[in-house]
Structure formats: C-alpha cells, structure tokens
Write a protein that holds these residues in place. Structure first.
Motif, short mmCIF file in Angstrom:
data_model
loop_
_atom_site.label_atom_id
_atom_site.label_comp_id
_atom_site.label_asym_id
_atom_site.label_seq_id
_atom_site.Cartn_x
_atom_site.Cartn_y
_atom_site.Cartn_z
N MET A 94 0.83 -1.21 0.00
CA MET A 94 0.00 0.00 0.00
C MET A 94 0.86 1.26 0.00
N TYR A 95 2.09 1.15 0.54
CA TYR A 95 3.01 2.28 0.39
C TYR A 95 3.39 2.44 -1.08
N ALA A 96 3.60 1.31 -1.75
CA ALA A 96 3.87 1.36 -3.18
C ALA A 96 2.69 1.95 -3.94
N PHE A 97 1.49 1.66 -3.48
CA PHE A 97 0.28 2.17 -4.13
C PHE A 97 0.28 3.70 -4.16
N GLU A 98 0.79 4.30 -3.10
CA GLU A 98 0.84 5.77 -3.04
C GLU A 98 2.01 6.32 -3.85
N LYS A 99 2.99 5.47 -4.17
CA LYS A 99 4.24 5.91 -4.77
C LYS A 99 4.29 5.69 -6.28
N MET A 148 -7.87 -5.47 10.89
CA MET A 148 -6.64 -4.68 10.79
C MET A 148 -6.13 -4.68 9.36
N PHE A 149 -6.19 -5.84 8.71
CA PHE A 149 -5.72 -5.93 7.33
C PHE A 149 -6.63 -5.12 6.40
N VAL A 150 -7.94 -5.21 6.63
CA VAL A 150 -8.88 -4.46 5.81
C VAL A 150 -8.62 -2.96 5.94
N GLU A 151 -8.29 -2.52 7.14
CA GLU A 151 -8.05 -1.11 7.39
C GLU A 151 -6.77 -0.63 6.70
N ILE A 152 -5.79 -1.50 6.58
CA ILE A 152 -4.56 -1.14 5.85
C ILE A 152 -4.84 -1.09 4.35
N LEU A 153 -5.60 -2.05 3.89
CA LEU A 153 -5.77 -2.27 2.46
C LEU A 153 -6.76 -1.32 1.81
N MET A 154 -7.91 -1.13 2.42
CA MET A 154 -9.02 -0.52 1.71
C MET A 154 -8.97 1.00 1.57
N PRO A 155 -8.59 1.78 2.57
CA PRO A 155 -8.67 3.25 2.40
C PRO A 155 -7.95 3.77 1.17
N PRO A 156 -6.69 3.35 0.89
CA PRO A 156 -6.06 3.87 -0.33
C PRO A 156 -6.80 3.46 -1.60
N LEU A 157 -7.33 2.23 -1.64
CA LEU A 157 -8.06 1.77 -2.82
C LEU A 157 -9.35 2.57 -3.00
#
Length: 881
Positions: free
Chosen positions: A512-517, A545-554
């Motif tokens: 998800m860091y890559a997703f922003e980059k 916890m995983f959903v919270e990491i994954l979904m907001p950027p998407l």
C-alpha cells in the motif's frame, strides 16, 4: 472528406479515373498521381465486382503506370498490381505476371528491381495462388528456376529479392520448388557468405523454414549448416544474427530432431549465452536515470492491456483450458504472447520488440527442457565465470540464463539452489537497475522452490529472505526494478498461497506504500499483485486490521475515477478478488461499491442499446460491463447472505439487468453474467428464486455440445450455474419442469467427442447435481450416458462439487441399477480414483458395490476377473469386493 471519397467509390468507373490520373496526367503534381494510385489500391481489393470494361481498362493502364519515370508512381502502381493479382488471380490476369517476369530480364536496373519487388510481395501475400496451373502450365515451373538463377545476380537487391521470394514457397511445400530442391539448396549454400546482410538474413530465414518443411534435406549436411548458423548467430548485423538464432529456437522446438541437435549443444549453448548480453542498441533504449520513480510515465510507456474475458468456472484438472482460466478467477487480462515472460523485463519503447537476446533466452529455455542436466553441465563453467564477472553486462546475462533454464533444468539445478537463491537475493542490492530487475525475474522463476518448504530452516534461510528482498524491490527507486519486483512477488504469492498469512501485515503495508508511490504503468502491475495476494491467502485477509490497511487507499483511488475512466477497469478487477477474500470485513464499503457497479452495468447496457439502434456510433467498451459483473460476483461471494439486502434495494433492480446480460451479443459478458447467477444461487438464492423461471430458458439455450470457441466459457458457466440452482431447489417440485430440457442439453455434451473437456466436466457435474434433487426424473436416461459420465470425472481432483455430483450419480444407480450394468467397470474405475470421498459418499459406494456383488451371485468373480488387475486390487483393498 472521407465521406466524399467513400461516396466516389460507388461510381462504377471511379477506378478508371484514378488509374488514368496515375498513368497519363503526367503534368499533374507527382504526389497527386501517387495518391490516386493508393486510392486505387483500396478499390482493387474488390475489382472483381466492377464492370468488365472497367477491369480491362485498369489492367492495361496500371501496367503503363508501372513503367513511369517517378518512383512514387511506380511504387503505387506496384501495390495496385499486387492487390489486383490477388483478387483476380493469375488465371484472369496472366499478362501482369508475364510482364513482371519479363522485367527480370530487363537491362534497366530500375525496371528489374521494381518488377522483382512486386513479385516478392505477391509471393509473400498469396504463394498458394501462384502455385497453380494456368491454361495447362504452372507459372512457378519457370519462375522458380529463374529466381534461383537470379540469386547469383551482381545486384544485391536482386539477390535478396530472389532468396526471399523462393522462401515463401517452402512452407506451402510447393511442388515446383521441391522439384528444384537440389539447385535451390546449392544456391542457398553459395549465398551463405554473401556480402549483403539482407541476403544472409534471407538465407538464414530459408534454412529455418526448410528445417520444418524438409529436415531430410538438411540433416545430411547438418554439420556444415550448423557451423554456418553458429557463426551467423554471432553476425555483426543483429537482424542477421536474430534470423540465425531463430534456427536454433525452431530446431529445439522440433522433438523429432532432438537426436540431431544433441551433438551440437556443447557448441551452441555458449553461443546462446553470449547472445544474451545486452547489445549497444538495447542499452541505448534501456539505460535511463537510475532513480526515476518520481518521473511520470509517458503515454507510450504504458503497454496496452487487453480486457476480454470474464469469470470462468472449470474443474481443477481443466482449469488451464480455454484462455488459461483458473476456476472462479477472472480472466479479463489476456496474455501478450508466447514469450511474454521474457518480454516483461524489457518493455520500454523499442525494447518491446523481439530481439536476439530474447530469442537466445527462449531457445535456451527449450534446450533446458530437452537436455536438462546435460545442458547445465555444459553451461556451468560459463555461468560461474559470468556470475562473478566484474562486467555487469556479463553478470546480468548469466542471471537471465539461470532464469531461462529454471523450468527445464530444475532437477539438475535444484542441488545448486541453496547457493543460487542467496546469490540472487544479494544481487537485489546491485547498483545497476538492470541487474536488480533481472535478479527479480530469475528469483520469481525459482519462487516455487523458495516457497515449498518443510522445515523452519528452509523458511528462514530462503523463503523469508526472498519475500523480503522482493518487497524491497517493489519499493525501489527505479521504475523498471519496481515492475520486475512487483511481478516476481506476484509469482511468489501464487506459489506460497496461505503460507503468506503470518506475514500479511508487513506485506500489505509495503504494497500500500507502493500504491501511493507508483506511476501509472506500475500501478497496473500492483493491482495484479494485490488481487493475486487476495486469491492466495483467502479469508486470512478478513482480519479488520488488514482491511483497514488495504481498503482506504483503494477507496480513495476509486472515488477519484469516473465511471468511464479506463483506469477504473483494473481497480474493479482487483477489488473483485479482494471482496471475496475480505468477506464480511468488506461490509463498510459494500453499499457504495455495489451501487456503483449496478450503475455501471445499467449505463453500459443503455449504451449497447443505443449502439444497436444506431450502428454508426462507436461500439461501447465491454470491459466496464464485464469487470462490474465480476465485482458484483465477488461481493456476493464475500458477503454471503447479507448481500440480499443490497440486491433487494438496488436501483435500478439488479436481476433484470443481469437477465439482459445473459442475452448480450458479447460472449464474455454472458460468461460473467452466468457466473454471477451461480454465485447468487449459492449465497442468496432467496432473491434469485423468483427470477429463475424467467432466466432458465436463456440459461438452457446457452448450453451447447459444440459452442464456438469464444462461447465455451459462457457455456461452462451456464452449465455450472444450473447445478448450483438445482442444489438450492432441493426436493422442491418446482424445479422438475426444467429437468427434461436440461438433460436434453447436457447429455449430448457428454456424448460428443468434440465437446471441450472443461464443458464435458461441467456438464457431468451438473447432471449429477440435478440427479441429487430429481433422481427419478434422470434415472431413465442413465444407460445413455453412464460410461461417458464416469470418464468425464474420474481424473478430477476431489472436491465438494465432485462429491455432490457422485452422490447424485449413486442415486441414479439406486433408482435404475440396470442403467449402469453394462458400464459397471467404468463406475468402479471412477470410484477407486477417489482419494478422500465424504463419509456419506463412501457409504453409498460401499452399498452399491456390495449390492451388485450380491445381485450377481457366483457370476461376480467371473465378472470382476475381466477388470484390469490394479482395479481388482483397489476394489478389494478399499471396499472389500
């Protein structure tokens, strides 16, 4: 203007005006005359529809234009002649062929070269049309010897035209060429050392074609041919070297020639390795800023992605059939080409083209399959030297070779992997981006070994470092390395599966860091990696916890894209995998995603309706419709019964829209729609049931024994969805009205040897499931399909679908034992293929086998003695009969 020109084409003698302008209006601007010729070329494709007098005038006049002083006019006339000869064929215009062949004897070099140029193009475009009798004579009988003679012409262009023209008759196995095979072979050998690169290239191309069509003529001289090809594979002209390398690729691909290739491998393998070093031309395209992660992609950087498939349903043994589909996984992204595995490392600008480096790597890949351990023994000293070279280009080529040999040489390489894998992981830190990227790719080729661990030592020494190394490359400062790292990590995800679950938090944070980059191009690859991760770990992703990491950027990305933005398509596809894996964890986002998908489906169908009313409009893009249906399927699977509320309140109503999709002219749309119907039957049959009587006729009509190739996956999904619907109806008599028409469609699939394997398997499962709920209605047909049914499913891996189908088949046997009596050996064979039947199914097998034994009495021993010994032993061991 285009419309006006198109209107002119309806004038009967329009072609006469064009050819007159080209040939006779010599005072006009030369460009105008050339354009007239190009317009005439388009008309020439349908010249046979013109009045006879028009055809005759054009035939005579275009030959005049072909002798014009202006090159552009001659070239345009030549294109017209090629097109017209293809349309009319030589029998209706022998004068043109005669004039061209006469031109080969001209003392005017312009006429000679122009004539041969046109002849070469005709030989390329329609060799079979030239290889025919014309008025009792075969033109090639005098053309072939003429071409062979001209292969020794002083003019290099004429020699090149001659060699190339002759080569076009090899693949069609022209009798005129093969009647002159000895002088032709002698001609090729004479020209092997020609000063002209074009001629040498033509010789190499001809030898490649002969290797396939007439290996018997090359084998006796293979030592000389091989030495020439080895030398030419290292030609200074890369185009010539590439053609020579194609010879080795073709040689390796022909299994019948393996014995003849074997003695050449010790000399060939090092040459291929040498060819895998980047050329100066390659580097000119590839070398750029070492840190370019913040540089926006140019539009030309982004390779077009072809979205065409939809969700497919196939049994596990046939998952790779038809478009490479996996069970219940979206197949909307098509593969680029056969060697895309190699291409993915080198896809900037001109580097996407097939080149010597890729051809050599592909040839080495196939040699590895053919010669395995022997090839590794030959190359090992060369690889060791290059892997430790101070020249990064040598080192990079050796790493590419290791990756190319990964599949074919795996048994021989495996003992070396405890040293190779750490070396590759360490090489991920190389200062050269091209070395880091190839190390990623090669590490991905060995991902299966890294992830296939039984001990903590292997996991800690190889799996975890490989995973961490690739994740680091995902965040590299070079876009090429990001791409290679992300692709290799996706491969590791597929191989590792649920073994990634303990590491999900750092993996997700990294991705998800890559997703922003990431820039646009690599973002597409990252979507694939995220979807693959969801498929690999499944419900382990449901953790809040995983959903919270994954979904907001998407979701932030989702909200910035319009419904008709092409960038939305890969995001929707990615989300369809994520929704299935996150399950109820996706609930906070479900309503918005569900509503938008319904709107996209609705608007897409309106656009298709408008297009059919007015075909002059641009055809709507189908991917938006397909991926929206696939995402709806993902929501249905992930949310289960809780999705009923969304379906019940959708605006516009979802199910009528799906009903329209079932009739869509595009098969991939129907495919995804049937997948959604099946998923709804599983998860929310309550809202689907009221529509089943309306939908079932369309579903039944889609089930065909021999669907067109493009329709196979839609038929698969239709057959599968029926089975799911049948299970949900259970013993409800309402389903009985569909049994007879369904059996009438499904049984012919089993009986048709030309039915696709995947469709046959799905049909068998569905028959079994229908039998599970309506055995008395299906039992009378048992004798018709029993053998084919057992054959269709005996190699399928054990799973719940297969279990339910066999339970239904057992009910048919109980209802109609005579129906299987003639085919009982096939049933027994299918039974013993089971490794772990459910307790209920095992009990049914036992009762049927013992029941038949008791019913047969003393004849049982005689009957079973005719079965193959392994089958007899399995029945005694597993079921005591």
């Amino acid at each position: 203007m285009a419309t006006k020109l198109q209107n002119f084409t309806t004038i009967p003698d329009y072609s006469c005006y064009l050819v007159h302008i080209m040939a006779h209006l010599t005072t006009e601007d030369d460009r105008v005359r050339a354009v007239a010729g190009l317009l005439l070329k388009n008309n020439a494709k349908t010249i046979t529809k013109s009045p006879p007098e028009v055809v005759e005038y054009v035939k005579v006049t275009v030959l005049v234009a072909f002798r014009d002083r202006v090159k552009e006019v001659r070239d345009a006339a030549g294109q017209v002649i090629v097109t017209m000869m293809g349309s009319l064929e030589v029998v209706q215009w022998p004068e043109a062929l005669m004039k061209l062949v006469e031109g080969l004897d001209s003392t005017d070099p312009i006429i000679k070269v122009s004539s041969f140029s046109v002849l070469e193009k005709a030989c390329e475009d329609y060799p079979k049309k030239l290889d025919k009798d014309v008025n009792g004579q075969r033109p090639l009988d005098f053309m072939i010897p003429k071409f062979i003679q001209l292969a020794d012409d002083p003019n290099a262009r004429i020699r090149s035209h001659a060699i190339t023209s002759l080569s076009h008759f090899i693949a069609i196995r022209s009798q005129s060429l093969f009647a002159n095979i000895d002088p032709y072979m002698a001609c090729l050998f004479r020209r092997a050392g020609d000063d002209s690169a074009d001629v040498r290239r033509g010789v190499c191309s001809s030898l490649v074609l002969l290797l396939v069509a007439r290996p018997d003529r090359l084998i006796p001289d293979m030592h000389s041919v091989a030495q020439f090809m080895l030398y030419t594979t290292q030609d200074k002209d890369e185009n010539v070297a590439l053609e020579a390398c194609e010879f080795w690729l073709t040689f390796a691909e022909e299994p019948d020639l393996t014995a003849h290739l074997a003695p050449l491998v010790p000399d060939l393998a090092p040459v291929l390795l040498k060819c895998m070093v980047y050329s100066e031309e390659d580097l000119a395209w590839l070398v750029g800023p070492e840190e370019d992660a913040d540089v926006a992609d140019k539009e030309s950087d982004i390779k077009p992605r072809h979205y065409g498939g939809g969700k497919g349903h196939a049994m596990e043994s046939s998952a790779a059939e038809q478009g490479g589909q996996k069970p219940k996984v979206s197949a909307a992204l098509d593969d680029e080409d056969e060697f895309d595995d190699f291409d993915e490392e080198f896809d900037e600008d001109g580097a996407t083209e097939w080149n010597l480096r890729k051809c050599a790597a592909a040839a080495l890949d196939i040699l590895a399959v053919r010669f395995g351990d022997d090839l590794l023994k030959i190359l090992l000293p060369h690889l060791n030297e290059r892997l430790h070279s101070q020249d990064w280009l040598q080192k990079e080529s050796a790493i590419l070779a290791l990756g190319a040999m990964a599949e074919g040489c795996i048994d021989a390489i495996e003992p070396h992997l405890p040293m190779i894998v750490p070396f590759l992981i360490e090489t991920l830190n190389d200062p050269k981006p091209l070395v880091r990227s190839i190390a990623c790719w090669t590490l991905g080729r060995y991902a299966h070994w890294c992830t296939n661990f039984e001990t903590d030592e292997h996991r800690n020494q190889f799996f975890v470092p490989a995973m961490e190394g690739l994740l680091k490359m995902v965040l590299d400062t070079n876009k090429r390395v990001q791409e290679a790292g992300c692709s290799a990590f996706a491969t590791l995800e597929e191989d590792a599966g649920s073994r990634l679950a303990p590491y999900l938090e750092p993996i997700l944070r990294n991705l998800m860091y890559a997703f922003e980059k990431y820039q646009q191009k690599n973002l597409l690859i990252l979507y694939d990696a995220l979807g693959t991760l969801a498929d690999a770990v499944g419900n382990a992703l449901e953790n809040p916890m995983f959903v919270e990491i994954l979904m907001p950027p998407l979701i932030r990305r989702w909200q910035t894209l319009a419904d008709d933005d092409d960038d939305l398509i890969p995001l929707l596809e990615c989300l369809s995998s994520i929704t299935m894996a996150t399950g109820h964890g996706f609930a906070p986002y479900a309503q918005a995603v569900f509503g938008r998908c319904v709107q996209i489906v609705h608007h897409s169908l309106l656009a298709w309706e408008e297009y059919h009313r007015n075909p002059e409009l641009d055809e709507p893009e189908r991917p938006f419709l397909i991926v929206s249906l696939d995402l709806l399927s993902g929501l249905v699977q992930g949310l289960g019964g809780t999705v009923e509320a969304l379906i019940a309140t959708s605006n516009p109503p979802l199910l009528p829209l799906v009903g329209i999709c079932l009739k869509h002219p595009q098969a991939p749309v129907r495919q995804s729609a049937y997948a959604l119907i099946g998923d709804m039957a599983i998860s929310c049959f309550g809202v689907l049931r009221v529509y089943v009587p309306t939908l079932m006729p369309e579903i039944i009509s889609q089930i065909e024994p021999e669907p067109k190739f493009d329709f196979i996956s839609a038929s698969n999904n239709a057959a599968w969805s029926v089975g799911e619907i049948a299970l949900r109806y259970g013993s409800d008599p309402e389903f009985n009205q569909f049994v007879k028409p369904l059996i009438g469609r499904l049984v012919p699939i089993l009986l048709n040897v030309r039915s696709p394997k995947s469709l046959t398997e799905n049909a068998a499962v569905t028959i079994g499931r229908i039998a599970l709920v309506a055995p008395q209605d299906v039992a009378p047909y048992l004798d018709t399909f029993a053998q084919q049914w057992c054959q269709a499913l005996w190699e399928i891996k054990d799973n719940e679908e297969k279990d339910s189908a066999f339970r239904g088949f057992c009910l048919l046997i109980q209802a109609n034992p005579a129906g299987v009596s003639k085919h009982f050996v096939w049933f027994c064979n299918a039974v013993v293929k089971w490794k772990s039947p459910s307790p209920e199914l095992r009990d049914m097998f036992t009762k049927i086998l013992h029941g038949f034994k008791e019913m047969s009495g003393p004849q049982w021993s005689q009957q079973i003695s005719t079965y193959p010994p392994p089958l007899q032993e399995a029945l005694r061991t597993l079921y005591g009969v």
